[in-house]
Motif scaffolding. Sequence first.
Motif, PDB file in Angstrom:
ATOM      1  N   VAL A 143      52.213  25.294  39.254  1.00  0.00           N
ATOM      2  CA  VAL A 143      51.399  26.260  38.505  1.00  0.00           C
ATOM      3  C   VAL A 143      50.165  26.615  39.324  1.00  0.00           C
ATOM      4  CG1 VAL A 143      50.002  26.592  36.417  1.00  0.00           C
ATOM      5  CG2 VAL A 143      52.261  25.529  36.256  1.00  0.00           C
ATOM      6  N   ALA A 144      49.590  25.623  39.991  1.00  0.00           N
ATOM      7  CA  ALA A 144      48.418  25.873  40.837  1.00  0.00           C
ATOM      8  C   ALA A 144      48.748  26.874  41.938  1.00  0.00           C
ATOM      9  CB  ALA A 144      47.910  24.563  41.435  1.00  0.00           C
ATOM     10  N   TYR A 145      49.903  26.714  42.588  1.00  0.00           N
ATOM     11  CA  TYR A 145      50.319  27.673  43.614  1.00  0.00           C
ATOM     12  C   TYR A 145      50.389  29.084  43.022  1.00  0.00           C
ATOM     13  CZ  TYR A 145      51.778  23.966  46.881  1.00  0.00           C
ATOM     14  OH  TYR A 145      51.811  22.893  47.732  1.00  0.00           O
ATOM     15  N   GLU A 146      50.974  29.213  41.839  1.00  0.00           N
ATOM     16  CA  GLU A 146      51.122  30.519  41.194  1.00  0.00           C
ATOM     17  C   GLU A 146      49.766  31.141  40.874  1.00  0.00           C
ATOM     18  OE1 GLU A 146      53.687  32.513  40.472  1.00  0.00           O
ATOM     19  OE2 GLU A 146      55.118  31.149  41.410  1.00  0.00           O
ATOM     20  N   GLY A 163      46.164  37.470  45.852  1.00  0.00           N
ATOM     21  CA  GLY A 163      47.034  38.606  46.156  1.00  0.00           C
ATOM     22  C   GLY A 163      48.163  38.282  47.112  1.00  0.00           C
ATOM     23  N   ALA A 164      48.715  37.091  46.987  1.00  0.00           N
ATOM     24  CA  ALA A 164      49.836  36.666  47.831  1.00  0.00           C
ATOM     25  C   ALA A 164      50.920  36.096  46.922  1.00  0.00           C
ATOM     26  CB  ALA A 164      49.380  35.612  48.838  1.00  0.00           C
ATOM     27  N   VAL A 189      51.802  30.921  49.926  1.00  0.00           N
ATOM     28  CA  VAL A 189      50.759  29.901  49.823  1.00  0.00           C
ATOM     29  C   VAL A 189      51.328  28.539  50.207  1.00  0.00           C
ATOM     30  CG1 VAL A 189      49.220  28.662  48.236  1.00  0.00           C
ATOM     31  CG2 VAL A 189      49.408  31.158  48.101  1.00  0.00           C
ATOM     32  N   ARG A 190      52.492  28.196  49.649  1.00  0.00           N
ATOM     33  CA  ARG A 190      53.117  26.903  49.971  1.00  0.00           C
ATOM     34  C   ARG A 190      53.459  26.810  51.453  1.00  0.00           C
ATOM     35  NH1 ARG A 190      55.953  28.122  45.400  1.00  0.00           N
ATOM     36  NH2 ARG A 190      57.833  28.564  46.584  1.00  0.00           N
ATOM     37  N   ALA A 191      54.019  27.876  52.004  1.00  0.00           N
ATOM     38  CA  ALA A 191      54.414  27.868  53.421  1.00  0.00           C
ATOM     39  C   ALA A 191      53.192  27.792  54.326  1.00  0.00           C
ATOM     40  CB  ALA A 191      55.240  29.104  53.741  1.00  0.00           C
ATOM     41  N   PHE A 192      52.137  28.526  54.001  1.00  0.00           N
ATOM     42  CA  PHE A 192      50.934  28.520  54.822  1.00  0.00           C
ATOM     43  C   PHE A 192      50.273  27.150  54.793  1.00  0.00           C
ATOM     44  CE2 PHE A 192      46.356  29.552  55.510  1.00  0.00           C
ATOM     45  CZ  PHE A 192      46.474  30.028  56.801  1.00  0.00           C
ATOM     46  N   THR A 249      42.696  41.348  54.707  1.00  0.00           N
ATOM     47  CA  THR A 249      42.398  41.462  53.273  1.00  0.00           C
ATOM     48  C   THR A 249      42.716  40.158  52.553  1.00  0.00           C
ATOM     49  OG1 THR A 249      44.567  42.455  52.900  1.00  0.00           O
ATOM     50  CG2 THR A 249      42.701  43.963  53.155  1.00  0.00           C
ATOM     51  N   LEU A 250      43.774  39.495  52.955  1.00  0.00           N
ATOM     52  CA  LEU A 250      44.121  38.216  52.344  1.00  0.00           C
ATOM     53  C   LEU A 250      43.087  37.155  52.720  1.00  0.00           C
ATOM     54  CD1 LEU A 250      46.108  36.779  50.554  1.00  0.00           C
ATOM     55  CD2 LEU A 250      47.549  36.374  52.545  1.00  0.00           C
ATOM     56  N   PHE A 251      42.670  37.160  53.973  1.00  0.00           N
ATOM     57  CA  PHE A 251      41.610  36.245  54.390  1.00  0.00           C
ATOM     58  C   PHE A 251      40.360  36.471  53.551  1.00  0.00           C
ATOM     59  CE2 PHE A 251      37.703  35.716  56.821  1.00  0.00           C
ATOM     60  CZ  PHE A 251      37.734  34.352  57.032  1.00  0.00           C
TER      61      PHE A 251
END
Length: 139
Positions: free
Chosen positions: A58-61, A68-69, A74-77, A90-92
């Motif tokens: 849920v935290a990842y979501e 905005g990803a 997020v998990r892969a990064f 923009t994500l940074f």
Amino acid sequence: MFKFVLRHVRNMNEGVSKVLSKFARKKAMSAAALTSITRSALGALVEREERRTGSRMVAYEVVAQTIGASSAWVRAFLGKSEGVKEPRITLFQNIRASYENLCSRVEQENRADELRLKLIKGEIDAVTQGFGEEDHRQN
């Protein structure tokens, strides 16, 4: 693109200097250093959200929606997956802004806790002062 990112990082506002404090801001930041700092900030966001929700997934979501990803990105990064793309500017910026908001909330919570503790200490001191006066009267 890399020069743009470095220029952008050097010109960011004071809030980012908290995140970048362990690096000399006068020196150009390498892409690896920027990625590492971004990963640390994102990890802090996920950990904080996990404590709040009780679920890592849920935290990842939630964090993914906030920045905005996708939650998969997020998990892969965070997992340092070789196939994951580096964050676009923009994500940074979204990660940075979310991290700054987190820092502001934590600082505000700390100030509120300190105030509550001072009030409690004042009440305890008032009670214990009364006991000291009572002891002196009995002697």
